[in-house]
Design an enzyme around this catalytic site. Structure first.
Site, PDB file in Angstrom:
ATOM      1  N   LYS A 117       0.817  -1.212   0.000  1.00 20.22           N
ATOM      2  CA  LYS A 117       0.000   0.000   0.000  1.00 20.22           C
ATOM      3  C   LYS A 117       0.855   1.268   0.000  1.00 20.22           C
ATOM      4  O   LYS A 117       0.409   2.312  -0.468  1.00 20.22           O
ATOM      5  CB  LYS A 117      -0.972  -0.014   1.176  1.00 20.22           C
ATOM      6  CG  LYS A 117      -2.007  -1.120   1.004  1.00 20.22           C
ATOM      7  CD  LYS A 117      -3.186  -1.005   1.937  1.00 20.22           C
ATOM      8  CE  LYS A 117      -4.257  -2.019   1.573  1.00 20.22           C
ATOM      9  NZ  LYS A 117      -3.837  -3.420   1.760  1.00 20.22           N
TER      10      LYS A 117
HETATM   11  C1  LIG Z   1      -4.429  -4.515   1.095  1.00 16.81           C
HETATM   12  C2  LIG Z   1      -3.650  -5.793   0.987  1.00 16.81           C
HETATM   13  C3  LIG Z   1      -4.005  -6.817   0.077  1.00 16.81           C
HETATM   14  C4  LIG Z   1      -5.237  -6.746  -0.804  1.00 16.81           C
HETATM   15  O1  LIG Z   1      -5.136  -5.788  -1.813  1.00 16.81           O
HETATM   16  P1  LIG Z   1      -6.442  -5.243  -2.576  1.00 16.81           P
HETATM   17  O2  LIG Z   1      -5.986  -4.117  -3.387  1.00 16.81           O
HETATM   18  O3  LIG Z   1      -7.411  -4.855  -1.492  1.00 16.81           O
HETATM   19  O4  LIG Z   1      -6.976  -6.393  -3.389  1.00 16.81           O
HETATM   20  C5  LIG Z   1      -3.178  -7.937  -0.006  1.00 16.81           C
HETATM   21  N1  LIG Z   1      -2.086  -8.077   0.794  1.00 16.81           N
HETATM   22  C6  LIG Z   1      -1.732  -7.122   1.679  1.00 16.81           C
HETATM   23  C7  LIG Z   1      -0.546  -7.352   2.538  1.00 16.81           C
HETATM   24  C8  LIG Z   1      -2.495  -5.946   1.812  1.00 16.81           C
HETATM   25  O5  LIG Z   1      -2.123  -5.013   2.716  1.00 16.81           O
END
Ligand SMILES: *Cc1c(COP(=O)(O)O)cnc(C)c1O
Length: 475
Positions: A117
């Site tokens: 993120k």
């Molecule tokens: C947010 C997240 C996901 C999922 O990603 P999306 O964009 O919501 O599909 C997968 N793995 C981790 C570690 C995350 O923080």
């Protein structure tokens, strides 16, 4: 470039008009009116840009195709400031790690909070600061978190002019490492609020404050949730970077497997492919919360109630519905806003599900290959163990879901890239269970649990949270 709502509101808006917004006024999500098309000559040029000038220059090229209301020199400066070795740990920013012939991990989690993120949130922080300064405005970001998103937002917004963050988390319920990551921030514009309750209480408070429109306007309250188009756009860039690293020629296909929850990450892959990046298959990996796996197997999209939403050892994928999924469906339905609205506003509200098997098949017949699979706790343990034993690489639980599913879909002679979405240190308990040892910890985070903490504990009371926000805004 104009942005339109998936549900048909066609008021033309530019990038900076939607940058600080959440949903479109009709409840839909914003999409660009069209996807810019890249020829193979253009892809070859971008490969050169990436090789010679690096990730930030590539990001500028991709972003420029979608943003025409920020002067080029300013946008370039924002990209240069965001994607640095200092922030992301390596000169490649998202290096590929080869596990075996044609099977790679793309490292997206070497940013400040050790999850993918950061890739988008760090850019968002700089875009927000730029645009708020241009307008002479302030923004107070209010959010609720059980871990990853809140810390990524805080590390992106810390020290930014014109921005304050008020982040609610359930008191005593995050992991020791996650608490340390957030609460050790000493920046004056970051406010950690530990609520005496569970995550749902935190979310209810955010909703209650946001529904008080007078308060919201008076205190310039905003959010940074995963439906923000700028976050999705930032993620498109690393599909290009992954493809450039795994291939030599400009028509060679690559498959990607994406550990998925809200469908933001893999939706960026969809956008990259719509632009002409030669992605063969996009493979969606879920955990026991398999809403998306079910859709790609059967064409049926069925949201889950809270009783059917499981707490798993890959918690950032524990979703009951996928908030970005509407964007993909809008493309599958050729941007028929009335149909999208009928599905997402009416069918989901009334029946909690809809089915599009024929439309999904027609989409696949147009060369848009999608596959999927799910993984369980036992799969995660054995995948973490097996990748460590065979390749000496420690992976986190979400990436393990991806590797497990990717192995089922790997094709001979087509490179498979699994997106690494977090580092194992964030999910230490499962690593200990799988490997009987502690996860590796980046040197910069040694002893983070012992740093002084900046957090206020409040009861689950909307009035007290509002009072705290008002006090800081007046100061
Ligand atoms: C947010 C997240 C996901 C999922 O990603 P999306 O964009 O919501 O599909 C997968 N793995 C981790 C570690 C995350 O923080």
């Amino acid at each position: 470039m104009h942005y339109l709502s998936t549900r048909g509101d066609a008021t033309p808006r530019q990038f900076c008009d939607i940058l600080l917004e959440g949903l479109a006024p009709d409840g839909g999500l914003y999409l660009p009116e069209r996807y810019p098309q890249l020829t193979s000559a253009e892809l070859a040029r971008l490969r050169g840009v990436y090789r010679q000038q690096g990730y930030a220059a590539l990001a500028f090229e991709i972003l420029s195709l979608y943003i025409d209301d920020i002067p080029a020199a300013d946008l370039r400066a924002i990209c240069d400031k965001t994607y640095t070795q200092q922030v992301f740990g390596t000169p490649e920013i998202t290096p590929l790690k080869k596990l075996s012939g044609g099977f790679y991990l793309e490292a997206l989690s070497n940013g400040p909070t050790l999850a993918f993120k950061d890739m988008a949130m760090q850019l968002l922080g700089n875009l927000f600061e730029y645009e708020l300064a241009r307008r002479g405005q302030q923004l107070n970001i209010l959010g609720a978190t059980s871990g990853d998103t809140g810390s990524a937002a805080e590390y992106a917004m810390r020290g930014k002019q014109g921005i304050r963050v008020f982040m609610l988390s359930p008191h005593g319920r995050m992991s020791a490492f996650q608490q340390a990551q957030m609460f050790s921030l000493q920046d004056a514009n970051i406010h950690n609020i530990a609520i005496e309750g569970v995550f749902d209480d935190c979310q209810d408070i955010v909703k209650a404050v946001s529904n008080d429109l007078a308060f919201k306007r008076q205190h310039q309250i905003g959010t940074v949730n995963s439906i923000n188009w700028a976050r999705l756009l930032a993620q498109v860039v690393y599909y290009f970077a992954g493809w450039f690293q795994a291939t030599q020629a400009d028509d060679e296909p690559v498959d990607f497997t994406v550990p998925s929850g809200n469908f933001g990450n893999v939706c960026a892959g969809h956008v990259a492919r719509m632009m002409g990046l030669p992605i063969g298959q996009l493979v969606v990996a879920t955990n026991e919360n398999d809403v998306l796996d079910e859709f790609f197997r059967t064409g049926r999209y069925r949201v889950r109630g809270s009783a059917d939403t499981f707490e798993t050892s890959s918690p950032s994928m524990d979703i009951s519905k996928a908030s970005n999924f509407e964007r993909f469906v809008a493309d599958v339905l050729n941007r028929d806003g009335a149909r999208v609205k009928a599905l997402f506003a009416d069918a989901l509200a009334q029946k909690g599900e809809f089915s599009l098997p024929a439309e999904l098949q027609a989409w696949r017949d147009r060369g848009q290959a999608w596959a999927s699979g799910k993984s369980t706790h036992a799969d995660r343990l054995s995948t973490i163990r097996n990748v460590y034993e065979q390749h000496g690489v420690m992976i986190d639980t979400h990436t393990a879901d991806g590797v497990k599913v990717a192995r089922q879909h790997q094709r001979p002679s087509v490179p498979m890239i699994v997106l690494e979405t977090a580092l194992p240190i964030k999910f230490a308990a499962t690593i200990r269970e799988a490997l009987g040892r502690e996860p590796e910890r980046p040197a910069a985070l040694e002893g983070i649990e012992n740093l002084p903490r900046r957090v206020q504990v409040l009861p689950a009371d909307v009035a007290q949270v509002k009072a705290l926000i008002a006090r800081h805004c007046a100061a």
